[in-house]
Design an enzyme around this catalytic site. Structure first.
Site, mmCIF file in Angstrom:
data_model
loop_
_atom_site.group_PDB
_atom_site.id
_atom_site.type_symbol
_atom_site.label_atom_id
_atom_site.label_comp_id
_atom_site.label_asym_id
_atom_site.label_seq_id
_atom_site.Cartn_x
_atom_site.Cartn_y
_atom_site.Cartn_z
ATOM 1 N N LYS A 16 85.879 -57.143 -1.559
ATOM 2 C CA LYS A 16 86.779 -56.260 -2.311
ATOM 3 C C LYS A 16 88.207 -56.787 -2.443
ATOM 4 C CE LYS A 16 84.627 -51.700 -1.921
ATOM 5 N NZ LYS A 16 84.781 -50.344 -1.372
ATOM 6 N N PHE B 1 103.585 -63.641 -2.614
ATOM 7 C CA PHE B 1 103.595 -62.172 -2.609
ATOM 8 C C PHE B 1 103.744 -61.604 -4.007
ATOM 9 C CE2 PHE B 1 105.597 -63.539 1.474
ATOM 10 C CZ PHE B 1 104.488 -63.311 2.262
ATOM 11 N N ASN C 165 86.018 -64.405 5.951
ATOM 12 C CA ASN C 165 86.445 -65.194 7.115
ATOM 13 C C ASN C 165 87.219 -64.267 8.046
ATOM 14 O OD1 ASN C 165 87.830 -66.845 8.955
ATOM 15 N ND2 ASN C 165 88.093 -68.499 7.465
ATOM 16 N N GLY D 290 98.673 -69.584 0.838
ATOM 17 C CA GLY D 290 98.832 -69.400 2.269
ATOM 18 C C GLY D 290 97.846 -68.389 2.817
ATOM 19 N N GLY E 171 94.184 -59.082 0.137
ATOM 20 C CA GLY E 171 95.560 -59.580 0.165
ATOM 21 C C GLY E 171 96.604 -58.480 0.169
ATOM 22 N N GLU E 172 96.274 -57.324 -0.386
ATOM 23 C CA GLU E 172 97.321 -56.324 -0.593
ATOM 24 C C GLU E 172 97.106 -55.018 0.161
ATOM 25 O OE1 GLU E 172 98.983 -57.138 -4.899
ATOM 26 O OE2 GLU E 172 96.881 -57.647 -4.760
HETATM 27 MO MO1 MOS Z 1 99.955 -59.990 -5.906
HETATM 28 S S1 MOS Z 1 101.685 -58.839 -6.020
HETATM 29 O O1 MOS Z 1 99.036 -59.116 -7.064
HETATM 30 O O2 MOS Z 1 100.385 -61.473 -6.604
#
Ligand code: MOS
Length: 716
Positions: free
Chosen positions: A678, A259, A608, A487, A681-682
């Site tokens: 794009k 994270f 995916n 992960g 993850g965030e």
């Molecule tokens: Mo993420 S907080 O940009 O590793």
């Protein structure tokens, strides 16, 4: 129904469009009815993780588990003052413990070649800059004897006054953008809002804590490290120890979350490598404990943020002001950038965006999922809800009404912007039109019930500097790149990208990642992993096909690297989303429950469907956690985080999450990179807490402007 990728053909992005995005995907995936032959890969397929079987059977090696000969174990001693100097250290009792190999202090630790980064200048001076900083370390034959001996080290301090609390004012300017005249627009507007909101200090808590095995050999330093970037570790650590980058080998095949906290090396890595210089060539292992993480591996700053909005009587914004105040460690400046997203979200001719930093005697701040955008959008989207209410406009419609045609800051066109589509699709799925606009009117027994919405955004970047190599052997394509899978599913997604670019089935591609033995790759951070590494892989695949065609000889190899993107200058590039939540607040106790969350995202092509959904609902769950629980409580007397474990620092658990859905718009953006992705993850965390807070307001009529939404804040 299970979808088995080995039996099902790939299905294209059409299938992963709105109708089939997110949780509904499995129900319509054509797995059972599919023909058996294996087709070339197309991005968007729902693929099980390649690393899944190794993980669930316990055979995937994490950093601390890598087998090494005769390891020694480290346990640190941490400062018990927040500011001052170490005046004496008595290591006698610790050294007498059987099995102790060395006790390191600032007086005897090896000298580092470069101490410019004060976070990494471990045991190089007697200065203490925050409570919990390393002041000594024990290396021993067992973890137990190291820990016992560390308890016996006696440290004397010369204490100086410290300050850890962030007030509502002060600080030094870190950024400022002015368009038009905010004050004049506020003075003449039909409707204005001027509110200050706070978000608390928060800590990244991946399941796997930060772990290191460090060993010195004739060739240099070998590290098995839980990290988001093996090359980031190499490039930061090499100069600290006076090594050439090639003398530092880093391995991280599997990582149990980060994270952001594993995006760059922190002090524990340097301490372990220092200790390994005193272990007679033996590898030294250090697993940071959960409690130690609260001082040593980064955190998100608390924020105090003032939002000013001005609108005409039809709910059209004329001004947006966002002033963010954050803390930063005195020894290392880091700006979260909380007000950044307010530059691009909504149209308004007058705008002022500022960021200020307040140095405090606190541990080093660092990346935590969606730095800046997470706390900043929480506040902006809460204020937008308040403003919609004040203007008498539905909050979905209010956002649509203030949609900009161009990036309001740069004046550039967006490469693609589908916030409105996300809002409309989310409203449709959430049955938004049946919502009563009045707050505090829906009651089911003892529970007050409401729904809320918030927008989401995250910038789209490609980091330059990744390369990939593809090798053909025995009918299979091996893809090498020094990327990291913390992960997220990168192992699998990168294989999919390679397969599509090579026009071969997913089943014949073998990815190799997580090692500095493989070509250079940038960090898994800023939602850039797939966009950056994938761009290099597509280049390598194109080069491979150009050289060898579709019948490559045995041993054929090609390389490729990320290329400069001319469109990056011409377009403003961002992902967008709309978050919806239903909230129930108990009328007597203030207990808050979130029975339903829905996120609809426009994040380019989805690689995916399965792992993307996992990333998005993971982000939304972390946003739920931020809304309801997460709060690192600093004791201003002593300067430490009081609730520094999972008993006190609550994280959303299964009981907190009921129905949670992620879906996406079928977005094709030809400008961002060769895949049209794009990064996902965030964006899932951005706006999620605001949707929950806005729903809680709708349920109760109580506006909570200071996170988290704990029960007492709803009791009047
Ligand atoms: Mo993420 S907080 O940009 O590793």
């Amino acid at each position: 129904m299970r979808v088995s990728p080995r039996n099902s053909p790939a299905f294209g992005t059409e299938a992963a469009a709105v109708e089939t995005g997110g949780t509904s995907l499995a129900a319509v995936a054509p797995a059972e009815t599919a023909p058996a032959e294996v087709a070339p890969e197309r991005l968007g397929a729902s693929r099980e993780r390649l690393d899944g079987p190794a993980k669930v059977t316990g055979t995937a090696p994490y950093a601390y588990e890598h087998p090494v000969e005769e390891p020694a174990y480290l346990h640190p001693v941490q400062a018990t003052i927040a500011r001052g100097r170490v005046t004496s250290i008595d290591t006698g009792a610790a050294e007498a413990v059987p099995g102790v190999l060395a006790v390191l202090t600032h007086t005897n630790a090896p000298r580092l070649a470069d101490t410019e980064d004060a976070e990494l200048a471990v045991l190089q001076s007697d200065a203490v800059a925050f409570r919990g900083q390393f002041v000594a370390a024990v290396v021993a034959e067992t973890p137990e004897s190291a820990r016992h001996a560390a308890d016996l080290v006696r440290v004397g301090y010369g204490e100086q006054p410290h300050e850890v609390e962030l007030g509502p004012e002060g600080g030094t300017p870190a950024a400022r953008t002015d368009h038009g005249d905010l004050e004049a627009a506020m003075a003449s507007a039909a409707v204005v809002l001027d509110r200050t909101y706070t978000t608390p200090m928060q800590h990244n808590n991946p399941m796997e804590p930060h772990t290191t095995i460090a060993q010195w050999t004739a060739d240099g330093l070998t590290l098995h490290e839980s990290t988001q970037g093996v090359y980031s570790v190499r490039s930061v650590v090499a100069p600290v120890f006076g090594l050439d980058p090639e003398q530092v080998q880093v391995f991280a095949p599997h990582v149990g979350g980060g994270f952001g906290s594993k995006g760059l090396p922190h002090a524990p890595l340097v301490l372990t490598a220092l200790a390994a210089q005193r272990s007679g060539g033996r590898p030294v292992k250090f697993a940071v404990t959960r409690q130690q993480m609260f001082a040593l591996t980064g955190h998100r700053t608390p924020t105090s943020q003032r939002i000013r909005l001005a609108a005409d009587d039809r709910g059209r914004l004329s001004a947006i002001g966002h002033d963010a105040l954050e803390h930063t460690a005195r020894i290392k400046e880091f700006s979260e950038g909380s007000s950044t997203a307010s530059g691009i979200m909504y149209a308004a001719p007058n705008r002022r965006i500022t960021q200020r930093l307040v140095p405090r005697d606190v541990p080093v701040t660092s990346w935590m999922r969606a730095p800046g955008h997470c706390p900043g959008m929480h506040v902006l989207e809460t204020a937008m809800d308040e403003m919609a209410q004040a203007c008498g406009v539905d909050p979905v419609e209010f956002r649509i009404r203030n949609e900009p045609e161009l990036d309001p800051l740069s004046g550039k066109p967006f490469s693609s912007r589908n916030l409105v589509a996300c809002l409309r699709e989310g409203a449709r799925r959430f049955d938004w039109q049946r919502r009563d606009p009045a707050a505090g009117v829906r009651r089911e027994g003892d529970w007050l019930v409401g729904t809320g919405v918030a927008a989401s955004t995250y910038p789209t970047h490609v980091f330059p500097g990744s390369s990939a190599r593809i090798r053909y052997e025995g009918g299979r394509y091996a893809v090498f790149i020094g990327a990291a899978d913390l992960g997220t599913g990168a192992w699998t997604a990168l294989a999919q990208i390679a397969a599509e670019a090579l026009e071969v089935p997913f089943e014949v591609v073998d990815p190799h990642i997580g090692s500095t033995e493989f070509p250079t790759a940038t960090v898994a951070g800023g939602s850039t992993g797939i966009t950056s590494w994938g761009s290099a892989i597509v280049q390598a695949a194109t080069s491979f096909r150009d050289q060898y065609g579709t019948q490559p000889p045995e041993g054929a190899e090609a390389e490729g690297a990320t290329q400069p993107n001319p469109d990056a200058e011409r377009f403003s590039m961002h992902a967008f989303g709309a978050q919806f939540a239903e909230v129930r607040v108990h009328a007597d106790t203030g207990e808050i429950r979130v029975p339903r969350m829905l996120g609809v995202f426009a994040a380019g092509r989805i690689v995916n469907a399965r792992t993307a959904r996992s990333q998005l609902i993971g982000g939304m769950t972390m946003g739920l956690s931020m809304a309801l629980h997460e709060h690192s409580v600093l004791d201003s007397r002593f300067g430490h985080v009081v609730n520094h474990d999972f008993a006190g620092y609550h994280i959303a658990a299964h009981a907190d999450v009921d129905s949670i859905e992620a879906a996406w718009i079928d977005e094709h953006d030809p400008h961002v990179n060769p895949m049209g992705t794009k990064g996902i993850g965030e964006i899932g965390i951005v706006g999620a807490a605001a949707a929950v807070g806005n729903a809680a307001y709708h349920a109760t009529g109580v506006r909570v402007r200071d996170l988290p939404l704990t029960p007492e804040k709803f009791l009047r």
